[in-house]
Design an enzyme around this catalytic site. Sequence first.
Site, PDB file in Angstrom:
ATOM      1  N   ASP A  42       1.692  -9.021  -4.527  1.00  0.00           N
ATOM      2  CA  ASP A  42       2.429  -8.238  -5.519  1.00  0.00           C
ATOM      3  C   ASP A  42       2.375  -8.930  -6.884  1.00  0.00           C
ATOM      4  O   ASP A  42       2.808 -10.081  -7.011  1.00  0.00           O
ATOM      5  CB  ASP A  42       3.883  -8.089  -5.049  1.00  0.00           C
ATOM      6  CG  ASP A  42       4.599  -6.986  -5.812  1.00  0.00           C
ATOM      7  OD1 ASP A  42       4.014  -6.429  -6.754  1.00  0.00           O
ATOM      8  OD2 ASP A  42       5.749  -6.683  -5.461  1.00  0.00           O
ATOM      9  N   ASP A  43       1.841  -8.254  -7.868  1.00  0.00           N
ATOM     10  CA  ASP A  43       1.769  -8.769  -9.250  1.00  0.00           C
ATOM     11  C   ASP A  43       0.904 -10.020  -9.383  1.00  0.00           C
ATOM     12  O   ASP A  43       1.080 -10.799 -10.330  1.00  0.00           O
ATOM     13  CB  ASP A  43       3.163  -9.076  -9.813  1.00  0.00           C
ATOM     14  CG  ASP A  43       4.009  -7.828 -10.048  1.00  0.00           C
ATOM     15  OD1 ASP A  43       3.567  -6.726  -9.673  1.00  0.00           O
ATOM     16  OD2 ASP A  43       5.105  -7.955 -10.619  1.00  0.00           O
ATOM     17  N   CYS A  81       3.726  -0.921  -9.357  1.00  0.00           N
ATOM     18  CA  CYS A  81       3.741  -0.942  -7.877  1.00  0.00           C
ATOM     19  C   CYS A  81       3.563   0.388  -7.144  1.00  0.00           C
ATOM     20  O   CYS A  81       2.567   0.583  -6.455  1.00  0.00           O
ATOM     21  CB  CYS A  81       5.045  -1.548  -7.395  1.00  0.00           C
ATOM     22  SG  CYS A  81       5.220  -3.264  -7.806  1.00  0.00           S
ATOM     23  N   ARG A 141       0.283   1.526  -4.851  1.00  0.00           N
ATOM     24  CA  ARG A 141       0.305   1.466  -3.373  1.00  0.00           C
ATOM     25  C   ARG A 141       0.000   2.825  -2.737  1.00  0.00           C
ATOM     26  O   ARG A 141      -0.692   2.919  -1.729  1.00  0.00           O
ATOM     27  CB  ARG A 141       1.674   0.968  -2.900  1.00  0.00           C
ATOM     28  CG  ARG A 141       1.825  -0.499  -3.157  1.00  0.00           C
ATOM     29  CD  ARG A 141       3.254  -0.941  -3.369  1.00  0.00           C
ATOM     30  NE  ARG A 141       3.248  -2.222  -4.041  1.00  0.00           N
ATOM     31  CZ  ARG A 141       3.212  -3.388  -3.413  1.00  0.00           C
ATOM     32  NH1 ARG A 141       3.226  -3.431  -2.103  1.00  0.00           N
ATOM     33  NH2 ARG A 141       3.166  -4.507  -4.105  1.00  0.00           N
ATOM     34  N   LYS A 156       6.189  -5.182   1.704  1.00  0.00           N
ATOM     35  CA  LYS A 156       6.797  -4.277   0.719  1.00  0.00           C
ATOM     36  C   LYS A 156       6.173  -2.881   0.800  1.00  0.00           C
ATOM     37  O   LYS A 156       4.970  -2.731   0.601  1.00  0.00           O
ATOM     38  CB  LYS A 156       6.584  -4.871  -0.675  1.00  0.00           C
ATOM     39  CG  LYS A 156       7.059  -3.987  -1.807  1.00  0.00           C
ATOM     40  CD  LYS A 156       6.830  -4.693  -3.136  1.00  0.00           C
ATOM     41  CE  LYS A 156       7.179  -3.806  -4.312  1.00  0.00           C
ATOM     42  NZ  LYS A 156       6.997  -4.495  -5.600  1.00  0.00           N
ATOM     43  N   HIS A 185       7.612   0.331  -0.789  1.00  0.00           N
ATOM     44  CA  HIS A 185       7.790   0.875  -2.148  1.00  0.00           C
ATOM     45  C   HIS A 185       7.219   2.277  -2.351  1.00  0.00           C
ATOM     46  O   HIS A 185       6.740   2.613  -3.449  1.00  0.00           O
ATOM     47  CB  HIS A 185       7.226  -0.095  -3.213  1.00  0.00           C
ATOM     48  CG  HIS A 185       8.054  -0.069  -4.466  1.00  0.00           C
ATOM     49  ND1 HIS A 185       7.745  -0.751  -5.612  1.00  0.00           N
ATOM     50  CD2 HIS A 185       9.189   0.623  -4.736  1.00  0.00           C
ATOM     51  CE1 HIS A 185       8.650  -0.515  -6.529  1.00  0.00           C
ATOM     52  NE2 HIS A 185       9.535   0.316  -6.035  1.00  0.00           N
ATOM     53  N   SER A 227      10.975  -3.343  -4.505  1.00  0.00           N
ATOM     54  CA  SER A 227      10.765  -4.624  -5.188  1.00  0.00           C
ATOM     55  C   SER A 227      11.942  -5.571  -4.954  1.00  0.00           C
ATOM     56  O   SER A 227      13.098  -5.135  -4.847  1.00  0.00           O
ATOM     57  CB  SER A 227      10.581  -4.405  -6.688  1.00  0.00           C
ATOM     58  OG  SER A 227       9.395  -3.698  -6.903  1.00  0.00           O
ATOM     59  N   HIS A 276       5.895 -11.446  -6.727  1.00  0.00           N
ATOM     60  CA  HIS A 276       6.719 -10.697  -7.685  1.00  0.00           C
ATOM     61  C   HIS A 276       7.989 -11.521  -7.928  1.00  0.00           C
ATOM     62  O   HIS A 276       8.545 -12.092  -6.989  1.00  0.00           O
ATOM     63  CB  HIS A 276       7.049  -9.348  -7.027  1.00  0.00           C
ATOM     64  CG  HIS A 276       7.708  -8.337  -7.898  1.00  0.00           C
ATOM     65  ND1 HIS A 276       9.026  -8.446  -8.297  1.00  0.00           N
ATOM     66  CD2 HIS A 276       7.245  -7.173  -8.426  1.00  0.00           C
ATOM     67  CE1 HIS A 276       9.330  -7.384  -9.040  1.00  0.00           C
ATOM     68  NE2 HIS A 276       8.271  -6.598  -9.145  1.00  0.00           N
ATOM     69  N   ASP A 317      -1.609  -5.446  -6.218  1.00  0.00           N
ATOM     70  CA  ASP A 317      -1.244  -4.061  -6.572  1.00  0.00           C
ATOM     71  C   ASP A 317      -1.372  -3.777  -8.063  1.00  0.00           C
ATOM     72  O   ASP A 317      -1.500  -2.627  -8.474  1.00  0.00           O
ATOM     73  CB  ASP A 317       0.172  -3.720  -6.081  1.00  0.00           C
ATOM     74  CG  ASP A 317       1.257  -4.510  -6.796  1.00  0.00           C
ATOM     75  OD1 ASP A 317       0.982  -5.626  -7.290  1.00  0.00           O
ATOM     76  OD2 ASP A 317       2.393  -4.012  -6.874  1.00  0.00           O
ATOM     77  N   ASN A 318      -1.310  -4.818  -8.878  1.00  0.00           N
ATOM     78  CA  ASN A 318      -1.449  -4.658 -10.339  1.00  0.00           C
ATOM     79  C   ASN A 318      -1.516  -6.041 -10.968  1.00  0.00           C
ATOM     80  O   ASN A 318      -1.380  -7.055 -10.278  1.00  0.00           O
ATOM     81  CB  ASN A 318      -0.283  -3.836 -10.936  1.00  0.00           C
ATOM     82  CG  ASN A 318       1.087  -4.316 -10.521  1.00  0.00           C
ATOM     83  OD1 ASN A 318       1.759  -3.658  -9.715  1.00  0.00           O
ATOM     84  ND2 ASN A 318       1.515  -5.458 -11.023  1.00  0.00           N
ATOM     85  N   LYS A 374       0.576  -6.429 -16.377  1.00  0.00           N
ATOM     86  CA  LYS A 374       1.252  -5.350 -15.644  1.00  0.00           C
ATOM     87  C   LYS A 374       1.828  -4.289 -16.574  1.00  0.00           C
ATOM     88  O   LYS A 374       2.391  -4.612 -17.618  1.00  0.00           O
ATOM     89  CB  LYS A 374       2.375  -5.985 -14.828  1.00  0.00           C
ATOM     90  CG  LYS A 374       3.297  -5.014 -14.104  1.00  0.00           C
ATOM     91  CD  LYS A 374       4.260  -5.777 -13.228  1.00  0.00           C
ATOM     92  CE  LYS A 374       5.294  -4.843 -12.624  1.00  0.00           C
ATOM     93  NZ  LYS A 374       6.102  -5.491 -11.592  1.00  0.00           N
TER      94      LYS A 374
HETATM   95 MG    MG Z   1       3.455  -5.046  -8.334  1.00  0.00          MG
END
Ligand code: MG
Length: 486
Positions: free
Chosen positions: A58-59, A98, A102, A155, A157, A180, A252, A304-305, A325
Amino acid sequence: MISQPLSNPNKLPPKMKVKNRSISILIIICLQYSCSNKVKQKKTQKTKPTNVVVIVMDDMGYGDLSSFGHPTINTPNIDKLANNGQKWTNFYAASSVCSPSRGALLTGRYPIRIGLAGNKERVFFPESKGGLPTEEITIAEMLKKIGYKTGIIGKWHLGHLPKFLPTNQGFDYYYGIPYSNDMDAINWSVERLLGPSNIKFWNVPLMENDSIIERPANQYTITKRYTEKAVEFIKKNKNEPFFLYLPHTMVHTPLFASEKFSKKSLRGLFGDVMSEVDWSVGRVIATLKELKLEKNTLVILTSDNGPWLMMREHGGSPGLLTNGKGTTWEGGMRVPGIFYMPGTIQPGTIQNLGATLDILPTIASFTNAKLPDDRILDGFDLSSVLKEKSSSKREHFFYYRKKELFAVRKGDYKAHFIIQNCYTDNDEKIILKKPLLFNVNIDPSEQYDHSDQHPKVLNKINTLVDNHKKTIVIKTSELDKYATKK
Ligand code: MG
């Protein structure tokens, strides 16, 4: 001495001829039996279904892995996958935030087609009433149809109300924080995210299937527990084909590392957390190896980003890319892409285009699953690049922010039509009178505009956009549905 009479059996006395013929027949039968057995074995090996493991950080930014150039983060286990599998350097997440990212990964469709492009919100919140529409077909649903056991650990989301939970979207098992880890906050603030970690500030639930089993989730041990559950899932399903989706809650913010990894990295807490998710990848691969599943398991790792730059040292790095992001600059959407399956995937660095949208069709190709044929898919099957290093079928990529197309990449070039920062003091949207045009292979940092020099390239991009827009039917946004006013 023995070989002579056998090679010339006509010179033998009649009795021996008969005996020798019987031996020959026996040898032929044995050879045939052993051959057919080998063919059978080979057939069984060949037809052994491919398991699938998709790991999403994540991130995590383009520059946060040692194999992608970070000078003080150590990710030896992920680097091993990159070095012994394929490392994709022009690989994109389908959104810079996010939830839509996803949703696109799991369905192979741009967020705008699947109700994940809103007018107001960009992701789901604890107050949200929506989720990934259940009529969309996820990778888990696609694989379940051909007998796969499916699990998500991490996660989600994509909607936390019962209707939208993973167990209603093709997954047999769910364990994780449903959104998150900075949500359900007690006085959310950047200062709090950058300060000393405390799980009590973030009242996020930990769920198992459709029940909350812990609140607030103990995030210090979350990576460790996700890993234990992932190993357990693989061991439990070792004799079945399985799909494990492992979207980590880390890296994240707020950042949490378990004691073993705490205060170890030169990169500080972010580096500690990276080391722990890297350890987790190592545990998953070691489990596959131990169970002799490594050669028939396709492992994909991505993010994811891009990095959440507002989080300063607690956020990741885009490396040499611009911004992070939330934006449609390269730093917001270009992410590490790693594919690993020893003996099947040809190792190397791939500079062709690829995207998380391509994961669904690629998995379909590896598993012989049937692709959804009643809807438009935006993904391309990358299997021939993975197996034979042929050229990627992906030649373009569309960068959306909410419902608007901000930028397009076609081959070497990327045109920006709209630009906008994110999470800064000045997030004003600027609709450009004339697009910016960068050659992102020569200039991955998007510094030098060449729109004046290449009007023909811009024309071609405009035609591509016109054709793409004709295929878009915007689905009602699920992101803008809330239970209460935020
Ligand atoms: Mg993310």
